[in-house]
Motif scaffolding. Sequence first.
Motif, PDB file in Angstrom:
ATOM      1  N   GLY A  71       2.523   1.568  14.833  1.00 38.42           N
ATOM      2  CA  GLY A  71       1.594   0.481  14.595  1.00 38.42           C
ATOM      3  C   GLY A  71       2.223  -0.859  14.891  1.00 38.42           C
ATOM      4  O   GLY A  71       3.327  -0.949  15.430  1.00 38.42           O
ATOM      5  N   ILE A  72       1.529  -1.888  14.508  1.00 37.53           N
ATOM      6  CA  ILE A  72       1.976  -3.258  14.754  1.00 37.53           C
ATOM      7  C   ILE A  72       2.367  -3.912  13.437  1.00 37.53           C
ATOM      8  O   ILE A  72       1.684  -3.740  12.423  1.00 37.53           O
ATOM      9  N   VAL A  73       3.481  -4.616  13.457  1.00 35.61           N
ATOM     10  CA  VAL A  73       3.935  -5.320  12.258  1.00 35.61           C
ATOM     11  C   VAL A  73       2.979  -6.484  11.997  1.00 35.61           C
ATOM     12  O   VAL A  73       2.727  -7.300  12.879  1.00 35.61           O
ATOM     13  N   THR A  74       2.427  -6.522  10.783  1.00 33.82           N
ATOM     14  CA  THR A  74       1.466  -7.573  10.428  1.00 33.82           C
ATOM     15  C   THR A  74       2.032  -8.580   9.437  1.00 33.82           C
ATOM     16  O   THR A  74       1.449  -9.643   9.244  1.00 33.82           O
ATOM     17  N   ARG A  75       3.172  -8.242   8.809  1.00 34.42           N
ATOM     18  CA  ARG A  75       3.754  -9.160   7.829  1.00 34.42           C
ATOM     19  C   ARG A  75       5.220  -8.807   7.629  1.00 34.42           C
ATOM     20  O   ARG A  75       5.582  -7.633   7.534  1.00 34.42           O
ATOM     21  N   VAL A  76       6.051  -9.826   7.577  1.00 34.96           N
ATOM     22  CA  VAL A  76       7.469  -9.668   7.241  1.00 34.96           C
ATOM     23  C   VAL A  76       7.793 -10.718   6.186  1.00 34.96           C
ATOM     24  O   VAL A  76       7.624 -11.909   6.424  1.00 34.96           O
ATOM     25  N   GLN A  77       8.230 -10.250   5.025  1.00 32.99           N
ATOM     26  CA  GLN A  77       8.571 -11.170   3.945  1.00 32.99           C
ATOM     27  C   GLN A  77      10.004 -10.875   3.516  1.00 32.99           C
ATOM     28  O   GLN A  77      10.294  -9.807   2.977  1.00 32.99           O
ATOM     29  N   VAL A  78      10.894 -11.803   3.800  1.00 30.23           N
ATOM     30  CA  VAL A  78      12.303 -11.654   3.452  1.00 30.23           C
ATOM     31  C   VAL A  78      12.581 -12.479   2.204  1.00 30.23           C
ATOM     32  O   VAL A  78      12.199 -13.647   2.127  1.00 30.23           O
ATOM     33  N   ASP A  79      13.241 -11.853   1.216  1.00 34.77           N
ATOM     34  CA  ASP A  79      13.575 -12.541  -0.021  1.00 34.77           C
ATOM     35  C   ASP A  79      14.987 -12.122  -0.417  1.00 34.77           C
ATOM     36  O   ASP A  79      15.185 -11.056  -1.004  1.00 34.77           O
ATOM     37  N   GLY A  80      15.959 -12.939  -0.052  1.00 33.54           N
ATOM     38  CA  GLY A  80      17.352 -12.613  -0.379  1.00 33.54           C
ATOM     39  C   GLY A  80      17.846 -11.451   0.463  1.00 33.54           C
ATOM     40  O   GLY A  80      17.758 -11.490   1.686  1.00 33.54           O
ATOM     41  N   VAL A  81      18.344 -10.407  -0.219  1.00 34.17           N
ATOM     42  CA  VAL A  81      18.902  -9.267   0.508  1.00 34.17           C
ATOM     43  C   VAL A  81      17.860  -8.210   0.844  1.00 34.17           C
ATOM     44  O   VAL A  81      18.136  -7.273   1.580  1.00 34.17           O
ATOM     45  N   MET A  82      16.640  -8.349   0.310  1.00 36.93           N
ATOM     46  CA  MET A  82      15.580  -7.361   0.546  1.00 36.93           C
ATOM     47  C   MET A  82      14.418  -7.966   1.335  1.00 36.93           C
ATOM     48  O   MET A  82      14.261  -9.182   1.393  1.00 36.93           O
ATOM     49  N   ALA A  83      13.610  -7.073   1.924  1.00 36.47           N
ATOM     50  CA  ALA A  83      12.449  -7.518   2.701  1.00 36.47           C
ATOM     51  C   ALA A  83      11.311  -6.523   2.533  1.00 36.47           C
ATOM     52  O   ALA A  83      11.528  -5.347   2.211  1.00 36.47           O
ATOM     53  N   GLN A  84      10.099  -7.022   2.765  1.00 35.23           N
ATOM     54  CA  GLN A  84       8.907  -6.172   2.798  1.00 35.23           C
ATOM     55  C   GLN A  84       8.311  -6.308   4.184  1.00 35.23           C
ATOM     56  O   GLN A  84       8.107  -7.406   4.687  1.00 35.23           O
ATOM     57  N   VAL A  85       8.026  -5.162   4.806  1.00 33.85           N
ATOM     58  CA  VAL A  85       7.418  -5.140   6.136  1.00 33.85           C
ATOM     59  C   VAL A  85       6.123  -4.349   6.050  1.00 33.85           C
ATOM     60  O   VAL A  85       6.117  -3.217   5.560  1.00 33.85           O
ATOM     61  N   ASP A  86       5.016  -4.955   6.510  1.00 33.52           N
ATOM     62  CA  ASP A  86       3.719  -4.289   6.556  1.00 33.52           C
ATOM     63  C   ASP A  86       3.428  -3.904   7.994  1.00 33.52           C
ATOM     64  O   ASP A  86       3.593  -4.718   8.907  1.00 33.52           O
ATOM     65  N   ILE A  87       2.981  -2.658   8.198  1.00 30.10           N
ATOM     66  CA  ILE A  87       2.616  -2.156   9.520  1.00 30.10           C
ATOM     67  C   ILE A  87       1.182  -1.651   9.454  1.00 30.10           C
ATOM     68  O   ILE A  87       0.825  -0.901   8.533  1.00 30.10           O
ATOM     69  N   GLN A  88       0.360  -2.054  10.405  1.00 28.66           N
ATOM     70  CA  GLN A  88      -1.010  -1.541  10.507  1.00 28.66           C
ATOM     71  C   GLN A  88      -1.009  -0.502  11.616  1.00 28.66           C
ATOM     72  O   GLN A  88      -0.798  -0.816  12.784  1.00 28.66           O
ATOM     73  N   ALA A  89      -1.218   0.755  11.252  1.00 26.88           N
ATOM     74  CA  ALA A  89      -1.224   1.878  12.194  1.00 26.88           C
ATOM     75  C   ALA A  89      -2.616   2.485  12.183  1.00 26.88           C
ATOM     76  O   ALA A  89      -2.925   3.317  11.338  1.00 26.88           O
ATOM     77  N   GLY A  90      -3.475   2.025  13.085  1.00 23.46           N
ATOM     78  CA  GLY A  90      -4.870   2.451  13.063  1.00 23.46           C
ATOM     79  C   GLY A  90      -5.475   2.028  11.746  1.00 23.46           C
ATOM     80  O   GLY A  90      -5.329   0.872  11.334  1.00 23.46           O
ATOM     81  N   PRO A  91      -6.105   2.959  11.021  1.00 23.13           N
ATOM     82  CA  PRO A  91      -6.712   2.583   9.743  1.00 23.13           C
ATOM     83  C   PRO A  91      -5.719   2.552   8.585  1.00 23.13           C
ATOM     84  O   PRO A  91      -6.081   2.227   7.472  1.00 23.13           O
ATOM     85  N   HIS A  92      -4.447   2.852   8.875  1.00 20.57           N
ATOM     86  CA  HIS A  92      -3.458   2.965   7.812  1.00 20.57           C
ATOM     87  C   HIS A  92      -2.578   1.728   7.714  1.00 20.57           C
ATOM     88  O   HIS A  92      -2.022   1.273   8.709  1.00 20.57           O
ATOM     89  N   ARG A  93      -2.427   1.202   6.501  1.00 22.42           N
ATOM     90  CA  ARG A  93      -1.475   0.127   6.233  1.00 22.42           C
ATOM     91  C   ARG A  93      -0.272   0.770   5.572  1.00 22.42           C
ATOM     92  O   ARG A  93      -0.387   1.409   4.521  1.00 22.42           O
TER      93      ARG A  93
END
Length: 130
Positions: A71-93
């Motif tokens: 899928g395509i990365v829709t959000r990257v949130q970096v906070d210190g040493v950790m990060a959250q990455v959201d991927i939209q793969a068809g109907p699936h987040r």
Amino acid sequence: MTTYRVARAARLLGVSDDSVRRWIDQGLLPVTDAVPAEIPGKALAAFAVSMANDPGDGYEHRSSARNSFVGIVTRVQVDGVMAQVDIQAGPHRVVSLLSAEAVRELQLEVGTLARASVKATNVVVDLAGE
């Protein structure tokens, strides 16, 4: 026999209704004699598996994980040493928590084509309503 109308099949495959109709016209997806057209569930499942096995990105990826979502990365949130990455793969987040270092090494940013692989020991399955 479970069947799916074109619009529902399109949502399940993460494509437009027109794509499903085109695949029907090309003989890639069979339909029943019902009006409006309905696709047999077993045929739709086989087609979905074939799409997943050939994502068409030209990238060969080998892994023991069987649940893989391109899928395509829709959000990257970096906070210190950790990060959250959201991927939209068809109907699936798909949401992944990973190190900020990994995000930098992979050069993940909004718009990047990525693959999320999930390997779990327990998976709960239930029936999805219409």
